[in-house]
Design a protein around this motif. Structure first.
Motif: not given
Length: 325
Positions: A78, A102, A107-108, A110-111, A114-115, A310
């Motif tokens: 993060d 994930p 909920k996180m 950051y993704d 994407k991030d 993943r």
């Protein structure tokens, strides 16, 4: 949630100055931060400290290793995701905070897709099943037979709940039809020490922290979880060689990632820098001594690798019995 309970501890993340034993300090504007999302002394930290000085030679300025541990690697991830996208803040990532989180969290902050932007797969290290010699097992078949005679469950230690090693153990138990009792530790070191001391019969950990104990005869290497035997430990079988296990593969890896908005030219420059450093003979020799195999592949190849990982770990997570938090 684990994140909330651990937050007071996690905020005390350690910042370590590259290999000098100096007091923690903030990264200078003239330096690059190589962020390790785990405590000092582990496999990721050791690899970062091998790469940093040679990377500094390529970049022309200092590279400081910053340890930002906590929340199964998510504190460090993060931090990098929120950093300025200028190539000066780099994450030495692991499966936990990138491809496992994930599945583990609803909920996180950051993704990961994407991030954070992939740069290169820096290295892989086989996960190995080890046993205390007094347990009397030498092969995976021995372990499976013992587990079947232990209806309450054969205990194994790992670096933590939801770690790649934990999920590998859950998948192994599923395929073998046995009960394994997971004992989570706060890192591979404590798990390894308890097996050496005979407090826990087995551990599933990265090869790097246990290799010295295997060489000294204090631990027995049962099998590696990589798809094939590793070249420098040919006498240790792969789990996939056992009946019913041909598709089993769970390697631990270390990937280079930067903030998601980092310009493509910076990403490609860093990819070239890391790939060059990872080919240096002295770097490869030092990594091999840790049980780490350098890679340094293309950004596109690493992106594809992450997609496969993943999917694989999402499947493995189901076998663990854990539910997303």
């Amino acid at each position: 949630m684990r994140w909330i309970r651990l937050l007071p501890i996690l905020l005390s993340a350690t910042v370590s100055l590259l290999g000098l034993g100096a007091a923690a300090q903030s990264t200078s504007s003239q330096a690059t931060a190589l962020v390790v999302p785990y405590a000092p002394g582990g496999g990721h930290d050791s690899v970062a400290r091998i790469l940093a000085p040679r990377l500094a030679e390529r970049l022309g300025h200092s590279v400081i290793v910053e340890n930002r541990p906590g929340a199964n690697g998510m504190i460090g991830a993060d931090y990098v995701a929120r950093a300025k996208p200028d190539g000066r803040t780099i994450l030495l990532a692991s499966p936990a905070e990138i491809v496992i989180a994930p599945s583990a969290y609803k909920k996180m902050n950051y993704d990961p897709m994407k991030d954070l932007a992939p740069v290169t797969l820096a290295a892989t290290t086989p996960v190995v099943i080890v046993a205390n010699p007094s347990l009397g097992v030498r092969t995976l078949a021995d372990v499976i037979a013992l587990a079947k005679r232990t209806p309450e469950g054969l205990a194994y230690g790992t670096p933590g709940e939801g770690s790649s090693q934990h999920l590998a153990g859950a998948w192994l138990a599923h395929l073998a039809g046995i009960k394994l009792l997971h004992i989570p530790y706060k890192g591979a070191g404590p798990a390894t020490n308890d097996v050496v001391a005979g407090h826990v019969p087995l551990a599933i950990v990265g090869m790097a922290p246990v290799l010295p104990f295997i060489r000294d005869g204090k631990l027995v290497a049962i099998a590696v979880t990589s798809p094939e035997r590793v070249t420098w430990a040919k006498d240790v079988s792969a789990v996939a060689e056992s009946p019913g296990m041909k598709d089993f593969a769970a390697s631990h890896w270390m990937g280079v990632m930067v903030p998601g908005r980092t310009p493509a030219d910076i990403v490609q420059r860093l990819q070239a820098d890391f790939a060059t450093v990872l080919k240096l003979p002295d770097v490869r020799d030092r990594l091999a001594a840790l049980g780490v195999d350098p890679v340094g592949d293309s950004t596109a190849a690493f992106r594809d690798y992450l997609a496969v990982e993943r999917s694989l770990f999402a499947q493995m997570y189901k076998f663990s019995g854990l539910t997303p938090e």
